[in-house]
Structures are given as structure tokens and as C-alpha cells.
Design a protein around this motif. Structure first.
Motif, short mmCIF file in Angstrom:
data_model
loop_
_atom_site.label_atom_id
_atom_site.label_comp_id
_atom_site.label_asym_id
_atom_site.label_seq_id
_atom_site.Cartn_x
_atom_site.Cartn_y
_atom_site.Cartn_z
N GLY A 1 -9.35 -12.66 13.27
CA GLY A 1 -8.59 -12.46 12.03
C GLY A 1 -8.72 -13.69 11.17
O GLY A 1 -9.72 -13.88 10.48
N SER A 2 -7.73 -14.58 11.26
CA SER A 2 -7.81 -15.84 10.50
C SER A 2 -9.07 -16.61 10.89
O SER A 2 -9.74 -17.20 10.04
CB SER A 2 -6.59 -16.72 10.81
OG SER A 2 -5.41 -16.00 10.60
N ILE B 1 -10.90 -3.17 -3.67
CA ILE B 1 -11.71 -4.00 -2.77
C ILE B 1 -13.19 -3.85 -3.08
O ILE B 1 -13.93 -4.84 -3.13
CB ILE B 1 -11.38 -3.65 -1.31
CG1 ILE B 1 -9.96 -4.13 -1.02
CG2 ILE B 1 -12.39 -4.28 -0.35
CD1 ILE B 1 -9.45 -3.90 0.36
N TRP C 1 -8.15 -3.11 10.52
CA TRP C 1 -7.44 -3.41 9.27
C TRP C 1 -8.27 -3.13 8.03
O TRP C 1 -8.07 -3.77 7.00
CB TRP C 1 -7.02 -4.89 9.21
CG TRP C 1 -5.86 -5.28 10.04
CD1 TRP C 1 -5.86 -6.17 11.06
CD2 TRP C 1 -4.51 -4.82 9.92
NE1 TRP C 1 -4.60 -6.28 11.58
CE2 TRP C 1 -3.76 -5.47 10.89
CE3 TRP C 1 -3.87 -3.90 9.08
CZ2 TRP C 1 -2.41 -5.24 11.07
CZ3 TRP C 1 -2.52 -3.68 9.24
CH2 TRP C 1 -1.81 -4.35 10.23
N THR C 2 -9.22 -2.21 8.12
CA THR C 2 -10.12 -2.00 6.99
C THR C 2 -9.44 -1.14 5.93
O THR C 2 -9.42 0.08 6.03
CB THR C 2 -11.42 -1.32 7.48
OG1 THR C 2 -11.87 -2.01 8.63
CG2 THR C 2 -12.46 -1.33 6.41
N SER C 3 -8.91 -1.79 4.91
CA SER C 3 -8.21 -1.05 3.85
C SER C 3 -9.16 -0.06 3.19
O SER C 3 -10.26 -0.43 2.78
CB SER C 3 -7.70 -2.02 2.78
OG SER C 3 -6.94 -3.03 3.37
N PHE D 1 -14.50 -6.95 7.86
CA PHE D 1 -14.56 -8.32 8.36
C PHE D 1 -13.76 -8.46 9.66
O PHE D 1 -14.29 -8.81 10.69
CB PHE D 1 -13.99 -9.30 7.33
CG PHE D 1 -14.85 -9.54 6.11
CD1 PHE D 1 -15.89 -8.71 5.76
CD2 PHE D 1 -14.60 -10.64 5.30
CE1 PHE D 1 -16.67 -8.94 4.64
CE2 PHE D 1 -15.37 -10.89 4.17
CZ PHE D 1 -16.41 -10.04 3.84
N SER D 2 -12.43 -8.20 9.56
CA SER D 2 -11.53 -8.46 10.68
C SER D 2 -11.86 -7.62 11.90
O SER D 2 -12.32 -6.48 11.78
CB SER D 2 -10.08 -8.16 10.26
OG SER D 2 -9.74 -8.92 9.14
N PHE E 1 0.84 -1.19 0.00
CA PHE E 1 0.00 0.00 0.00
C PHE E 1 0.88 1.24 0.00
O PHE E 1 1.87 1.29 0.73
CB PHE E 1 -0.88 0.04 1.25
CG PHE E 1 -1.97 -0.99 1.23
CD1 PHE E 1 -3.11 -0.79 0.46
CD2 PHE E 1 -1.85 -2.16 1.96
CE1 PHE E 1 -4.11 -1.75 0.43
CE2 PHE E 1 -2.85 -3.12 1.93
CZ PHE E 1 -3.98 -2.91 1.16
N GLN F 1 -14.21 -3.50 3.01
CA GLN F 1 -14.64 -4.75 3.63
C GLN F 1 -14.39 -4.71 5.13
O GLN F 1 -13.25 -4.59 5.57
CB GLN F 1 -13.83 -5.90 3.03
CG GLN F 1 -14.66 -6.93 2.39
CD GLN F 1 -13.84 -8.07 1.80
OE1 GLN F 1 -12.62 -8.09 1.87
NE2 GLN F 1 -14.51 -9.01 1.23
#
Ligand SMILES: Cc1cc2nc3c(=O)[nH]c(=O)nc-3n(C[C@H](O)[C@H](O)[C@H](O)COP(=O)(O)OP(=O)(O)OC[C@H]3O[C@@H](n4cnc5c(N)ncnc54)[C@H](O)[C@@H]3O)c2cc1C
Length: 225
Positions: free
Chosen positions: A150-151, A108, A175-177, A144-145, A42, A142
Motif C-alpha cells: 500500500g504505502s 482516475i 482497492w482499484t477504484s 497499483f495497490s 464515493f 489504476q
């Protein structure tokens, strides 16, 4: 409705559009040991630079969309052109020969969020978001995390509860890019805590500008955020 068009005619149309609106990329001779050593995934750019590049990226997407080249293989009812996916790949290979604004802002949103909306969302949601996303008016991210998921995404704690005709979402994502410039987010929430953790999860589209949505930078070890 767009008429069906041969790949050859489509190529001519795309090249005409690109010639009229973009500058051909100059051939750069590759030499081992020369050029940038940058390997960052990034960019870590200043907010003003990011904002300017975002505006340029949106303007380019809008131009493409208005010319019928914004969502080449998408369904026509949502602003797509209804052509086979091979035409998409053809256009991408042609556009790669031209200097166009950095399109990573849509990676994304168009790479993951929009296809999910098309595949799984209600008709009303598709009609509301898809044309704007492919025109570049709506940028998606997105959600999600989470700090504790995470995983093992199914550990997520964010929850959505019915509140009359609406859903009330509570929780923290991480961690939302692209959160800082996104208009909507696809958020995964727990909607039934009584079910085993891999069940009772629902995806929602949230307005990233809604009151109650707070976006904070995550400072990384490289200094960027
Ligand atoms: C640059 C970047 C951008 C991102 N963008 C987004 C985004 O836009 N939206 C979003 O929702 N998320 C995003 N993420 C989050 C990313 O998807 C998560 O980092 C990922 O899900 C891993 O979660 P975690 O970092 O909590 O690591 P953890 O899940 O805590 O894992 C830590 C380490 O343990 C290992 N590990 C975990 N479970 C096991 C197991 N069962 N067995 C063996 N090893 C295991 C992992 O491989 C890893 O090495 C982004 C992350 C990064 C780094």
C-alpha cells in the motif's frame, strides 16, 4: 489543425456549446444546518444506477470531444485542441454553471492514467488509447495497490514476464477504484526481481475485459462495494 483562438472567442464558443447542450444550474441558497449531511468520498449506488450514469457521462464526454472541447489543452495528434491549459480551466469554470452528467467516472482515468500514458508510454500506446479516453469511450483505472503493498508500493509482487511478443501479467491488486466499469488499467508490475525493490518495476496498460482479469467487489464497513 485547429486555428489559435483568443480566450474571449473561446469563451463565446464554449458558452454557445453549453447553452445548446446543457441546462444552466439553478442558484441554490446555502443555509447552515439544511441540506444533505453526506460526506462519503464515493457514492454507493446500485449497479443499474451506476451503469445508467456511466452511459450519460460517456455521452456527454463524446459530445464535448466531437465539438472540440474534450481535451482542450491536449496535443492535436491525439485528438486534443492544442490550446494553453488556461483554456481548460476557463471551460471547467463555465461548465460548472450548467447541469451536466456526473463526470467522476473519468476522474482516475483522465486525472492520472491518461497523463501518465502521454508522458511515458510508447507512441503506439498513446495513439491507441488517448483519443478514446478523452472521448469517454475508454474508462481507465489504476492498478497499483496490492494486499501486501500500500504505502510501501515498492513491495508489490505482481509480475510481468515476456511470453514471445507479449507480456504475461500475474498477481492480485486491491482497492482499484472504478475497476468494475473500467476498460483499461494502468498496472505496475515487477519485471526484474533481481534488482532492488524500488527498481525493476514497469507500468503496463491492461485490457480489463481480457480473459484472466477477474474483478471482485470489496465490501466496506459502510456496506457499499
Ligand atoms: C477509497 C480508496 C480508493 C483507493 N483507490 C485506489 C486505486 O484506484 N488504485 C490503487 O492502486 N489503490 C487505491 N487505493 C489504495 C490506497 O492508495 C492505499 O490504501 C494506500 O496506498 C495505503 O495502503 P494500505 O491501505 O495498504 O495501508 P498501509 O500501507 O498498510 O498503511 C496502514 C497505516 O500505516 C501507516 N504507515 C504505513 N507505512 C508507514 C511508515 N513507514 N511509517 C509510519 N506509518 C506508516 C499509514 O499511514 C496507515 O495509517 C484506494 C484506497 C482507498 C481507501
Amino acid at each position: 489543425m485547429y486555428p489559435m483562438i483568443t480566450e474571449e472567442s473561446f469563451r463565446d464558443e464554449a458558452v454557445a456549446f453549453l447553452e445548446a447542450n446543457a441546462t444552466p444550474r439553478s442558484e441554490e441558497k446555502f443555509v447552515w444546518g439544511e441540506g444533505s449531511d453526506k460526506v462519503a468520498l464515493f457514492d454507493e449506488k446500485a449497479r443499474e444506477t451506476e451503469q445508467r450514469q456511466l452511459e450519460e457521462a460517456k455521452a456527454w464526454r463524446a459530445k464535448r470531444f466531437d465539438a472540440g472541447l474534450g481535451w482542450i489543452s491536449g496535443p492535436e495528434e491525439y485528438g486534443g485542441r492544442g490550446l494553453p491549459a488556461s483554456y481548460d480551466r476557463l471551460y471547467s469554470s463555465l461548465e460548472a454553471r450548467y447541469e451536466v452528467p456526473n463526470q467522476s467516472f473519468f476522474g482516475i482515468g483522465l486525472g492520472m492514467v491518461a497523463p501518465t500514458i502521454l508522458a511515458h508510454a510508447a507512441e503506439e500506446t498513446r495513439a491507441r488509447y488517448l483519443p478514446g479516453m478523452y472521448r469517454g469511450d475508454i474508462v481507465g483505472c489504476q492498478l497499483f495497490s496490492e494486499p501486501g503493498a500500500g504505502s510501501d508500493l515498492a513491495s508489490l509482487q505482481a509480475r510481468a514476464e515476456r511470453d514471445g511478443d507479449e507480456w504475461r501479467v500475474t498477481g492480485q491488486k486491491v482497492w482499484t477504484s472504478g475497476a468494475q466499469y473500467s476498460d483499461i488499467g494502468e498496472v505496475i508490475c515487477r519485471t526484474d526481481a533481481d534488482l532492488p525493490k524500488h527498481k525493476g518495476l514497469t507500468g503496463f496498460v491492461v485490457d480489463m475485459h481480457a480473459p484472466g482479469v477477474e474483478v471482485r467487489p470489496l465490501r466496506q464497513m459502510t456496506g457499499g462495494a
